[in-house]
Design a protein around this motif. Structure first.
Motif, short mmCIF file in Angstrom:
data_model
loop_
_atom_site.label_atom_id
_atom_site.label_comp_id
_atom_site.label_asym_id
_atom_site.label_seq_id
_atom_site.Cartn_x
_atom_site.Cartn_y
_atom_site.Cartn_z
N CYS A 44 0.85 -1.16 0.02
CA CYS A 44 0.11 0.15 0.04
C CYS A 44 1.00 1.03 0.00
O CYS A 44 2.22 1.15 0.19
CB CYS A 44 -1.07 -0.14 1.12
SG CYS A 44 -0.13 0.26 2.86
N CYS A 47 2.80 2.05 3.57
CA CYS A 47 4.01 1.07 3.75
C CYS A 47 5.03 1.20 2.83
O CYS A 47 6.00 1.14 3.34
CB CYS A 47 3.45 -0.33 3.86
SG CYS A 47 2.24 -0.77 5.04
N CYS A 80 -1.42 -5.66 0.61
CA CYS A 80 -0.13 -5.26 0.99
C CYS A 80 0.72 -6.15 1.88
O CYS A 80 0.26 -6.85 2.65
CB CYS A 80 -0.13 -3.91 2.10
SG CYS A 80 1.20 -3.26 2.68
N LYS A 82 2.88 -5.87 3.91
CA LYS A 82 3.50 -5.52 5.17
C LYS A 82 2.15 -5.32 6.08
O LYS A 82 2.26 -6.09 7.21
CB LYS A 82 4.14 -3.98 5.18
CG LYS A 82 4.55 -3.32 6.37
CD LYS A 82 5.82 -3.79 6.65
CE LYS A 82 6.50 -3.31 7.74
NZ LYS A 82 8.04 -3.63 8.25
N CYS A 83 1.26 -4.70 5.67
CA CYS A 83 0.06 -4.43 6.63
C CYS A 83 -1.21 -5.52 6.37
O CYS A 83 -2.04 -5.42 7.18
CB CYS A 83 -0.32 -2.87 6.87
SG CYS A 83 -1.26 -2.33 5.38
ZN LIG Z 1 0.53 -1.75 4.02
#
Ligand SMILES: [Zn+2]
Length: 157
Positions: A44, A47, A80, A82-83
């Motif tokens: 995203c 991130c 995403c 990461k998140c």
């Molecule tokens: Zn993210």
């Protein structure tokens, strides 16, 4: 005829998908002017920006930058890395077939924690030019969504 039925289900799904749809963005990836990067990972924007800042602090000479964000096509529903945020890139015909295959073995219910997320992906699939209503498996999948819609509206026979 079939297209009208698909539109009716999309109209029903859209408000359920809304909380996810209004947040979803096209995936970003990380490039660098002077280094190779793993562009297979979807990010995203927030991130990706944080990661670029982190990488540039470590290796200023590599000149990392946030790339993407224009809506590419993908073979599996993107999140995403990461998140875990839902991203909204276009699903290829392969991705759609894969989802239909998945749901041939699983419930299509929206009464779960991922209800809005699922509704969002269903809308993506139904709106795609690759959602082929003349294909038997695709139509079977659609009929299950339509039944769910009719039950929810209280109009099931
Ligand atoms: Zn993210």
């Amino acid at each position: 005829m079939k297209a009208k039925r698909v539109d009716a289900v999309i109209d029903w799904l859209r408000p359920i998908a809304e909380p996810v749809a209004k947040e979803a963005e096209f995936s970003r990836w990380i490039s660098a002017h002077n280094a190779d990067t793993d562009q297979a990972e979807d990010w995203c924007t927030a991130c990706a920006r944080a990661e670029v800042t982190r990488l540039n602090a470590l290796h200023p000479d590599h000149e990392y930058l946030v790339d993407g964000g224009w809506g590419s096509s993908t073979d599996c529903p993107p999140y995403c890395c990461k998140c875990g945020k839902t991203l909204s890139d276009h699903l290829t015909s392969y991705a759609i077939r894969d989802e239909i295959d998945h749901y041939s073995r699983h419930s299509v219910t929206l009464r779960c924690k991922q209800g809005a997320e699922r509704a969002f992906r269903f809308v993506q699939m139904l709106e795609s030019h690759d959602f082929d209503v003349n294909d038997a498996a695709t139509w079977r999948f659609f009929r299950r969504l339509e039944m769910m819609c009719k039950r929810a509206k209280g109009g099931a026979p």
